[in-house]
Every structure is written in C-alpha cells, then in structure tokens.
Design an enzyme around this catalytic site. Sequence first.
Site, PDB file in Angstrom:
ATOM      1  N   CYS A   1       0.818  -1.215   0.000  1.00  0.00           N
ATOM      2  CA  CYS A   1       0.000   0.000   0.000  1.00  0.00           C
ATOM      3  C   CYS A   1       0.851   1.264   0.000  1.00  0.00           C
ATOM      4  CB  CYS A   1      -0.910   0.033   1.229  1.00  0.00           C
ATOM      5  SG  CYS A   1      -2.299  -1.109   1.174  1.00  0.00           S
ATOM      6  N   MET A   2       2.010   1.207   0.641  1.00  0.00           N
ATOM      7  CA  MET A   2       2.846   2.395   0.813  1.00  0.00           C
ATOM      8  C   MET A   2       3.800   2.638  -0.351  1.00  0.00           C
ATOM      9  SD  MET A   2       3.798   2.365   4.875  1.00  0.00           S
ATOM     10  CE  MET A   2       4.715   0.834   4.775  1.00  0.00           C
TER      11      MET A   2
END
Length: 412
Positions: free
Chosen positions: A398-399
């Site tokens: 996600c990051m």
Amino acid sequence: MGFQIKIKSEIGKLRAVLLKRPGKEIENITPATMHDLLFDDIPYLSEAQKEHDRFAEILRQNGTKVLYLDNLITEVLKNRNVKSNFISQMITNSGFTDGTTAIFLKEYFSNLRPNDLVEKLMTGLRKEEVGGKLKNLRGFPEIDTDPFVMAPMPNLYFTRDLASVIGQGASVSNMTFKVRKRETIFLEYILAKHPLFSEHAIPYWHRRDDKTQLEGGDILVLNNHVLAVGISQRTSVEAIEALADVLFKNKSGYDTIIALKIPKSHAMMHLDTVFTMVNYDQFTVYPDIMREYRKMDIWTLRSSTKGIKYRKYTDLQEVLKDVLGLSEIDLIYTGNGDAVAAPREQWNDGSNTLTIAPGEVVTYDRNYVSNELLRQHGIKVHEMPSSELSRGRGGPRCMSMPLQREELSQEN
C-alpha cells in the site's frame, strides 16, 4: 534524465518506486475526525517516520531508486503558470468554486514558496492560521467547530492507491471517498509536468475525473498481458469493464483481466490487502475471502473480435492456472489459515506483501506467523518495523507505487 514508466509484472526486480514519507498531516488527525479521514487510530509521527525511513532503506539496499511524492510535485510547481493552475484545481476540489473564500485562498497559496505550498496543502490549512482575514469560513463560526479551512491528507503515504502503472501506461484513480479525491491531483501533475516523465508520452488507461470508481490497490499486474482487479469497496464492476475496454482497444499489450469479488469492508478495502503475487507461481491469500469449499466469485474478461468475452470461475487456483498457463499454484495463507492468527495478521496487513524480485518480499515484522510461512515456502523476507505505520491500515505494498520493474526473462 527521464525514464519511461514500465510495469509488466508484480514480481520483476523493482527498479523505481514512488513513496510519501508521513508528515505533519498525521498529527492533524483527531479522535473526532479519524472516521472521516479513514483512520482507526492515530499513528505517532516520529516513530512512523523512522519506520518509513527503514522501509525506504530496505528498498535502496536492494537496488530500487526511491522517489518522493512531495519532492517531485515541489519541483513541478517551480513553474509559475503550472503553480497557478494547480492551486486553482486544489481549491476547486476542496469545495470552493467561487466567492470570497476561493479568492482569498488563491491569493494565500500563491504567495507561498512551492515547498511551503505543498506542505500546507498536505498538512491542512487551519482557520487560526488565517486569523481574521476571512470571516465566516464554511458557515457560522459558533456552529462550525471544524478547525480546518482545508482538511489534511494523512492517507498520502499510501501511494499505491493513487495510481497503477500498467505496461507503459498509467491508471490514475478516481478515489471513492471525498476526503481522498484531491490526492490524485499531485500525481496527475507529476506525470504530466515533471521532466522525469514528460519526455515520454504516457497513455492513460483511466483518469482521476473518469466517472467510474477505481483505485490502485485493487490492480495487480500479473504478467505482460494479464491483470487481476478486485471488485471491492473501492473499485466497481463498471470501472473494471471500462478499464478492459480501454486496454483491449488501445494496443496496451493487455488482453485478459481476472476480476475477483472480495468482501466490501474497511478491513479488506483493496484486493492487495487479501491477495498478492510473490513469485511466478506463488501467491499470498487471506482464506476468509473464500466461501465454503474455498469458492469465490471470479470472472475473466478477455479481448475478442466481438468485444469483451466473459467466463465465470469459482476456484482461485483454477483461474490462475488457466490464465497464467501454470501447472501448479502455491497459495500461501495469511496466518497459516489459523482461526485467530489469520484475521489478526490480515488486519495488520499480513497479506499486503511488496514483491521486490521473484520470490523476494518486504513485509511488516509484526506478522510473524505469515512471515515464517513465507520462508517455509522458499520466499526471502525482508521485515520492516510496523508499530505505528500499521495503524493506518496499509502495509508495504500500500505504501509504494512501483514506477519501473525489470521485465521477466520468461513471460507467460
């Protein structure tokens, strides 16, 4: 020197990635605003930054060029005309289309240096900062207790959600929740205006102002012609069909999409929170997305002379073997499928693995059951600290927004 964006797999060696280090916007989350800002808790900024720095260090140590969202947009906004248009778009997308507030904000932001402008937009503009220069912001001050004129953007460190590179083109997200819609403006300007990218014409498979709801965390680039896309809380069936139509008609190289229906919940907001690819024939999966007898609702969308051709599946292994041309599939269950460990580690993004090379991943250290299982299946695991970053409900995948991967020597 510019370089061309190129992602033709989930597992090719990661060469360049876009990150956003958590900033002061995190400290502008309060218990009263957590829900609206899509957070379940408030991360401690100092520790979150240390964890994120370690994440970036792991990537660099393994040959990945790390680019930062705020640095790139700051460089873009050194052009005065671009800066002016950018400010106007941000103000409009914050709900101020005309009137005294819009005029005041335009002047206020125009007087800031590019780096200060970027920080202020991301952090949020508080009413007390503009003092008595503008009265009656957003209504009657005695009634409106919101301390912000423009809300902070604490979700920005989840750069994956903003867009997905597919082949040599980009799908820029139309974010589901209003609080996140402005985030993709940063990316739109970077791809169009920054010299790293502007040297090459980038085809767009989806744009932020498209009508259909689509987010980057739901898109997995399985190989050079197959995608997996989640039908989720944040990506609609209509968006997947529209994406397929554009890809199939515009010589993207992509002729097949696997559409997987997952539960619509905050805990499983995107496909990559429950399913990721970690090697040619190995995948992580959270078993609770499957029903009795390990069944799911899955469709393939394929390009044909008569338009999109659909086929229904119920078995995840079957569809992956059929579409990817594999004889066997190794599904690695989050938390080893344990009734307690699996949901606990999925909540802490145990399935949200970032693959940096075939059979090599970055994970959160807190998901020790899943990490040990990955190692037992022959996967090399780089663990990163996660006590504070995980409070935002997003893991290493996600990051990170991959911009460039090496092509695999043996494409399926």
